[in-house]
Design a protein around this motif. Structure first.
Motif, PDB file in Angstrom:
ATOM      1  N   LEU A 204     -24.448  12.034  -2.914  1.00 17.08           N
ATOM      2  CA  LEU A 204     -25.765  11.647  -3.423  1.00 17.08           C
ATOM      3  C   LEU A 204     -26.411  12.788  -4.209  1.00 17.08           C
ATOM      4  N   THR A 207     -24.765  12.602  -7.492  1.00 17.37           N
ATOM      5  CA  THR A 207     -25.116  11.382  -8.230  1.00 17.37           C
ATOM      6  C   THR A 207     -26.538  11.429  -8.765  1.00 17.37           C
ATOM      7  N   TYR A 208     -27.474  11.781  -7.913  1.00 16.27           N
ATOM      8  CA  TYR A 208     -28.884  11.753  -8.296  1.00 16.27           C
ATOM      9  C   TYR A 208     -29.326  12.992  -9.065  1.00 16.27           C
ATOM     10  N   SER A 210     -30.695  15.368  -7.850  1.00 17.37           N
ATOM     11  CA  SER A 210     -32.016  15.657  -7.299  1.00 17.37           C
ATOM     12  C   SER A 210     -31.847  16.260  -5.916  1.00 17.37           C
ATOM     13  N   LEU A 213     -34.163  13.347  -3.508  1.00 16.66           N
ATOM     14  CA  LEU A 213     -34.075  11.884  -3.525  1.00 16.66           C
ATOM     15  C   LEU A 213     -33.118  11.353  -2.461  1.00 16.66           C
ATOM     16  N   TRP A 214     -32.052  12.108  -2.178  1.00 14.18           N
ATOM     17  CA  TRP A 214     -31.040  11.653  -1.218  1.00 14.18           C
ATOM     18  C   TRP A 214     -31.623  11.434   0.181  1.00 14.18           C
ATOM     19  N   LEU A 264     -27.964   2.822  -3.578  1.00 10.17           N
ATOM     20  CA  LEU A 264     -27.622   3.240  -4.940  1.00 10.17           C
ATOM     21  C   LEU A 264     -27.953   2.155  -5.952  1.00 10.17           C
ATOM     22  N   ARG A 271     -35.059   2.643 -11.082  1.00  6.96           N
ATOM     23  CA  ARG A 271     -35.172   3.664 -12.133  1.00  6.96           C
ATOM     24  C   ARG A 271     -35.285   2.992 -13.513  1.00  6.96           C
ATOM     25  N   PHE A 351     -37.789  11.673  -7.931  1.00  5.00           N
ATOM     26  CA  PHE A 351     -36.605  11.763  -8.796  1.00  5.00           C
ATOM     27  C   PHE A 351     -36.455  13.151  -9.429  1.00  5.00           C
TER      28      PHE A 351
END
Length: 715
Positions: A204, A207-208, A210, A213-214, A264, A271, A351
């Motif tokens: 995560l 992916t993000y 960030s 955010l996870w 996800l 988003r 985010f």
């Protein structure tokens, strides 16, 4: 989901109600979730099909042997030979064993519960090897219905007593296997969860992009896991739901993996909507409205697919069905209520550093999947034909898949004491007296049954028959590993012999008989349940997509992916990992997870294709759907694959194989089947894919220039 309902769930006031409700449920469930391990039933008889001959024999054995009896073998070994002092110590150990709490009380006509080497000679079997290096003592325990869970502690007591200075001592037999099995699953509630969460958090973060955010998906998944485990705890305790170490492990993996997948997809859609709507509450209402049908279809497919396991003869397989279905249902509810509430409460800053601003550009236009889509556009038929051929070639690896079962020594990824002890007995030419064939028959047939058993290959001379009322009992040890093909052949020969005795109505039970009946039941379940699951998935897809042709094609692609995954896995098991074979239930479990979970990604893709078809046509819609969902579905696949690979941390071959096969199948589904094969078929067939629906009867082939223009227009 109705947009008004979606807006209500994440309204300015109701979002706090949703949050508080789930927090109370999560905290209240944590205590009961921690007790789920206490109600596991890993006893072999809890896995047994009720119609099996060994089950029926077991029911008739009660007058002769306690139903919870656990015969245990203590194996002594010294290179160069056991000394007189050793043998004297072994006899003293036997006296101490008799004082351990839980040692069974021998029933009338049956051998003592503790049989030392000296006593073994008197009752008619050798307990010291010819070379004098190995000896065995057998101890039978009756620890009640929780006996299998108590065996690790009992094994420790036996080791403490059976100290042989300079020699080796192993706890083997049925009791030793039970203790080692408990060790294999020991700490599963903490280590498996920690490993799973660690891997998911890393994915995560990647992916993000960030650092914060996870936290929201992970927190939501943990709440879902606690609530699921609490519900299952009550069902196991008060409604006789069978939960064992296997289903416990799969529940943890499934909830964390599927929950993260759902998160996800929802976050990605949210988003998108944040770029189209200035108000985050409105953005979430639209995101839920558009994502919830796909999430619901996905959850329903997995849950109903799991519930199909209720048609299994195997109790362990049937028990997994409701366990997994409950986990998926709770996870779905959490991810469409708690997670959206958390997202709108925290706002766009969650985010950071890639905050999706209002009217900011969509980054998927020039991403990897947009390039894949442009590559497919001019040659869709060639792409899906070649891809299908390559997957079919991979299916040939199934010829190397051996599902005839695993001997005990091949069932674990490391060697436990019970296995070492068993090998020591075999190498010394001794027979493990805890592994027997147990024959129950009509009284008066004992002589004929004994004669039928005498002289059979791999069967030791039968012990004296015992008769109670109208039932007689004859027992004989067999000289093979309980779960080996040789033992199965022995049981079959015993059954053939005693079934032929006129008027005996004989039934054959025992450990090897149990394993043989388990294998036969698993083979039956493979043939019965797989078609049922395919039918259920087909009906769900037909209702979701309002098409007949699309569901047929999607199921065909997932089955092809399943075959390829198992084919490649079989080659890995054989030539890389060196496994001796696979559990008979492995194909069914792999199929359930790969088809139920693999179809998820096609659902995520095809619901978006259908949505875009209404505005752009099927071929253009397929391109838009691929570029829009490609990144999130790929991430979801990586999460699920990684979580299933965590099963490999448990030293059980079946779970390690299941983890590898599902992980490989999920990667194939996300990277090849969904992105290349299904997209190419969509672009080739166009509006025909929705037959008999005519929502896109005018769709025409797509050129590369049109594809470029469409992507720019949409994004």
């Amino acid at each position: 989901m109705n947009r008004q309902l979606a807006g209500t769930l994440t309204g300015r006031a109701t979002k706090w109600v949703v949050l508080v409700t789930w927090l109370l449920l999560g905290v209240g469930s944590a205590f009961f979730a921690s007790k789920l391990a206490d109600v596991q039933n890993n006893e072999a008889s809890s896995w047994l099909p009720q119609s099996a001959e060994s089950t029926r024999a077991f029911e008739k054995l009660e007058p002769f042997q306690d139903p919870n009896a656990i015969p245990t073998t203590i194996v002594y070994e010294r290179d160069g030979g056991l000394t007189d002092e050793d043998l004297a110590a072994i006899e003293e150990h036997a006296k101490e064993f008799a004082g351990i709490e839980g040692v069974a009380v021998a029933k009338e006509g049956r051998p003592p519960s503790v049989i030392s080497p000296a006593l073994a000679e008197q009752v008619g079997f050798p307990a010291i090897s010819d070379n004098g290096e190995v000896a065995q003592t057998t101890v039978t325990f009756d620890l009640g219905s929780e006996g299998w869970n108590k065996m690790p502690g009992i094994a420790d007591e036996l080791r403490d007593i059976a100290d042989l200075d300079g020699g080796d001592v192993y706890i083997a037999g049925v009791g030793g296997s039970a203790a080692d099995s408990a060790e294999a699953f020991g700490g599963i509630d903490t280590t498996l969860l920690a490993a799973t969460l660690g891997i998911v958090i890393l994915i995560l973060l990647f992916t993000y992009r960030s650092p914060i955010l996870w936290i929201l998906p992970i927190f939501s998944a943990i709440v879902a896991l606690f609530v699921s485990q609490a519900l299952i705890y009550f069902l196991a305790k008060y409604a006789d739901l069978t939960v064992n170490g296997q289903s416990y492990a799969i529940l943890t993996i499934l909830v964390i993996g599927a929950g993260t997948d759902y998160a996800l997809l929802l976050v990605a859609r949210y988003r998108e909507e944040l770029r189209r709507h200035e108000d985050r509450h409105e953005a979430m209402a639209f995101a839920l409205h558009r994502a919830a049908p796909a999430l619901f279809a996905s959850a329903a497919t997995v849950a109903l697919g799991m519930l199909c396991l209720l048609f299994a003869e195997m109790n362990s397989t049937a028990g997994l069905g409701p366990v997994a279905a409950i986990g998926i249902a709770v996870t779905f509810l959490v991810m469409i209520t708690l997670l959206p509430a958390l997202l709108v409460i925290t706002g766009r800053w969650i985010f950071w550093p890639r905050r999706p601003g209002f009217r900011s550009p969509e980054p998927t236009e020039n991403g990897m999947w947009a390039k894949v889509g442009r590559w497919i556009v001019p040659r869709p038929r060639q792409v899906w034909v070649v891809t299908s051929i390559l997957l079919a070639i991979a299916c040939l690896g199934l010829l190397r898949l051996d599902t005839n079962g695993l001997a005990t020594e091949d069932s674990y990824t490391k060697e436990f004491q019970s296995i070492t002890g068993q090998k020591a007995l075999v190498d010394a030419g001794l027979i493990d007296q805890s592994n027997t064939v147990m024959v129950v028959a009509n009284a008066g047939s004992e002589d004929a049954v004994t004669e039928a058993l005498t002289g059979l290959d791999n069967v030791q001379p039968p012990k004296p028959a015992v008769t109670q009322g109208d039932v007689t009992f004859v027992e004989a040890a067999i000289g093979s590993d309980p779960a080996s093909p040789a033992a199965f052949e022995t049981v079959e020969s015993v059954r053939d012999a005693v079934h032929a005795v006129d008027g005996a109505d004989a039934l054959v039970g025992g450990n090897s008989a149990f394993y043989l009946d388990t294998k036969d039941a698993a083979n039956r379940d493979n043939l019965v349940i797989i078609p049922i699951i395919l039918l259920v998935v087909f009906l769900i897809l037909m209702a979701l997509l309002r098409s007949v042709l699309a569901p047929v094609i999607l199921i065909a692609t997932v089955v092809l992916s399943f075959g390829a995954a198992l084919g490649i896995s079989a080659l890995l098991f054989d030539y890389v990992f060196g496994f001796e074979g696979s559990d008979p239930g492995f194909p069914l479990f792999s199929f359930v997870f790969l088809v139920a979970l693999g179809i998820d990604y096609n659902i995520f893709l095809m619901t978006r294709v259908r949505e875009e078809t209404m505005h752009h046509g099927t071929r253009k819609g397929a391109l838009v759907a691929l570029t829009s969902t490609g990144g999130v579905i790929t991430s979801a696949g990586l999460v699920l694959a990684a979580t299933f690979l965590v099963l490999g941390t448990i030293p059980v071959v079946f779970l390690a194989q299941l983890g590898v096969a599902v992980a490989l199948g999920v990667i194939l589904d996300t990277m090849i089947v969904r992105s290349v094969l299904v997209t190419a078929i969509n672009m080739d067939l166009g509006g025909k894919i929705w037959w008999p629906s005519k929502i896109d009867s005018d769709d025409s082939p797509l050129t590369v220039a049109e594809a470029e223009e469409r992507l720019e227009t949409v994004h």
